[in-house]
Design a protein around this motif. Structure first.
Motif, PDB file in Angstrom:
ATOM      1  N   TYR A  33      14.732   0.884  -0.287  1.00 31.07           N
ATOM      2  CA  TYR A  33      14.067  -0.067  -1.195  1.00 31.07           C
ATOM      3  C   TYR A  33      13.024   0.696  -2.012  1.00 31.07           C
ATOM      4  N   CYS A  35       9.996   0.245  -4.897  1.00 26.47           N
ATOM      5  CA  CYS A  35       9.157  -0.674  -5.665  1.00 26.47           C
ATOM      6  C   CYS A  35       9.375  -0.410  -7.144  1.00 26.47           C
ATOM      7  N   CYS A 225       7.910  -7.892  -2.204  1.00 25.65           N
ATOM      8  CA  CYS A 225       8.657  -6.733  -1.695  1.00 25.65           C
ATOM      9  C   CYS A 225       9.032  -6.934  -0.226  1.00 25.65           C
ATOM     10  N   HIS A 250      -0.747  -1.577  -1.822  1.00 22.97           N
ATOM     11  CA  HIS A 250       0.472  -2.392  -1.866  1.00 22.97           C
ATOM     12  C   HIS A 250       1.313  -2.220  -0.599  1.00 22.97           C
ATOM     13  N   GLU A 254       2.239  -4.832   2.407  1.00 18.78           N
ATOM     14  CA  GLU A 254       3.619  -5.187   2.778  1.00 18.78           C
ATOM     15  C   GLU A 254       3.815  -5.019   4.284  1.00 18.78           C
TER      16      GLU A 254
HETATM   17 ZN    ZN Z   1       6.627  -3.229  -3.942  1.00 19.65          ZN
END
Ligand code: ZN
Ligand code: AMP
Length: 486
Positions: A33, A35, A225, A250, A254
């Motif tokens: 994944y 961002c 996210c 960030h 998460e």
């Molecule tokens: Zn993100």
């Protein structure tokens, strides 16, 4: 699996600050994944470094034989002008400035970003996940953690970071007055607490707002996210990437949400990987300091975008990389040299050439092995490039085997060397007053003047070309007649 999967892939994990062997959650697979961009403005080339890095990681995983599922998200809601909780929504702000709808802004800048992705040879991920498509799932996710981990204030629903173990372990430097924590919201229990739902203030309305148990509003940026990575890749998945700035706010946020939602201490991804910044000595990359360093600007100045891709590959992704036009020009020259050498090699092959042939030549296999070793060592692309060029320069060796190995390496480098031609690298600068045909005509006239020993005329033509941004390259070892002056 590739013939070289006996070499283990090791990657630097920001979570442990150590290089670790990659062992996938699902055998044979790699789920990644990344961002993605907040589509409120054009991406600058620094932003694009993050995606060249993620793409190089993805390509390396494919080269190593893993079945890759890559997700990149598009943030079209929730990212405030400050990464913590202060400021306005970046999208709302730009929409107001431009008097346009947020949806139009999002569409325009998503497309601009996708153009850059294509120009830089970044492969399409399995999914582009768009944040606004997941708002219902975000609300459900937030409901699931609200009781145990959140509290409501007038401005929204806040995540209490003291409710999870070891908050901020990724950043390793959580202080109450750390970056982005200055402008705190009244009533927050801890300075690092963050909004997972931002209520629309009483009497106001936003262009983007949804109903929720906490009133009309919009989700916080960090929530998207956690929700989209789990929805598309499962929990836990393998690798989460982003720029180094995400390591501080960030991604810790998460992780906190992931811990809360999974009722465990798991961060959600086995590896958290971060690219370092591209820096421009002249100042900021964006419009505020003169020229906006975008991929399109490089093209307008006559550079092929792959020169920038190569410039990124020349540095290690964890090192800062300084942008300068000279560095870019040097990378461009290197790219030209590669393309010409591959072209010469291609000319020696006949129609029976099969790029997928088994590579058995012992000397060539050894190069592939060294290339693999370099990439498997936390993506040492600069070393891998050297191996590539050593093989490229090798004389008197089976041309087909050599080409097949080079193309295999290029599946990782992503420079399209199977098809890229010398002529493709001649991008005409936007400002050029002359067409390529004009240039060629003038050069032919100059050549004739020299044959006629009319050196005054020859110099005159050279000076006139130079005044129009074209530098004549007499005796260039690569055989280029001219280049663009920068
Ligand atoms: Zn993100
Ligand atoms: P944003 O659209 O601001 O969320 O940024 C998109 C991506 O670019 C994120 O992964 C950032 O961490 C990354 N990024 C921002 N500035 C730079 C830079 N100068 N160099 C490299 N990556 C950057």
């Amino acid at each position: 699996m590739s013939e070289s999967n006996d070499i283990s892939l090791t990657l630097y994990n920001s979570l442990t600050r150590a290089q670790e062997v990659f062992e996938p959650v699902h055998p044979g697979e790699a789920r990644v994944y990344t961002c993605g961009p907040t589509v409120y403005n054009y991406p600058h080339i620094g932003n694009m470094r993050a995606y060249v890095f993620a793409d190089t990681l993805g390509r390396t995983l494919s080269f190593k034989g893993y079945k890759l599922t890559h997700v990149i998200n598009i943030t079209d809601v929730g990212h405030l002008t400050d990464d913590a909780d202060a400021g306005e929504d970046k999208m709302e702000k730009m929409a107001a400035e431009k008097s346009q709808s947020i949806w139009d802004i999002a569409r325009h800048y998503s497309e601009a970003y996708w153009d850059d992705v294509k120009a830089l040879g970044i492969r399409q991920p399995a999914h582009w996940s768009i944040a606004t498509d997941y708002v219902e799932q975000m609300i459900a996710y937030a409901k699931g953690i609200a009781d145990k981990h959140c509290y409501e204030l007038e401005s929204g629903l806040y995540f209490d970071v003291s409710t999870v173990a070891d908050y901020g372990r990724l950043a390793r430097a959580v202080t109450d007055d750390g970056e982005g924590r200055i402008d705190t919201v009244e009533g927050k229990r801890n300075a690092a607490d963050f909004a997972i739902w931002r209520k629309t203030p009483e009497g106001e309305s936003r262009q983007m707002e949804w109903d929720s148990p906490w009133g009309k509003g919009a989700p916080g940026w960090h929530l998207e996210c956690s929700v989209m990575s789990e929805a598309l890749l499962g929990f836990p998945f393998d690798i989460h990437t982003g720029g180094i700035d995400h390591r501080e706010i960030h991604h810790p946020n998460e992780i906190a949400q992931n811990q809360a939602h999974s009722c465990s201490d798991h961060s959600g991804a086995r590896f958290w990987m971060h690219n370092n910044f591209l820096i421009a000595r002249e100042g900021k990359m964006s419009k505020s300091a003169g020229e906006f360093l975008r991929v399109q600007l490089l093209i307008d100045k006559g550079f092929h975008p792959f020169a920038y891709r190569l410039m990124c590959l020349q540095a290690h992704y964890r090192s800062e990389l300084e942008f300068s036009w000279d560095n870019l020009a040097a990378a461009f020259t290197r790219l030209k040299r590669m393309v010409m050498q591959v072209g010469t090699l291609r000319a020696r092959l006949d129609d029976s050439f099969d790029a997928d042939m088994a590579i058995h030549h012992p000397k060539i296999t050894a190069f592939l092995h060294d290339f693999d070793l370099a990439m498997s060592d936390d993506l040492n692309s600069s070393k891998a490039l050297t191996v590539f060029e050593e093989l490229l320069g090798l004389k008197k060796i089976d041309a087909a085997q050599k080409m097949a190995a080079l193309l295999k390496m290029d599946t990782v480098l992503g420079l399209d060397l199977a098809t890229l031609q010398r002529a493709d690298l001649r991008t005409r600068p936007k400002s050029a007053a002359l067409s390529e045909a004009d240039i060629e005509t003038q050069l032919a006239a100059r050549k004739q003047a020299r044959v006629d020993k009319d050196f005054a005329r020859s110099d005159e033509i050279r000076d006139s070309l130079s005044a129009q941004g074209i530098e004549v390259m007499d005796g260039d070892p690569l055989g280029w007649d001219w280049k663009l002056s920068i």
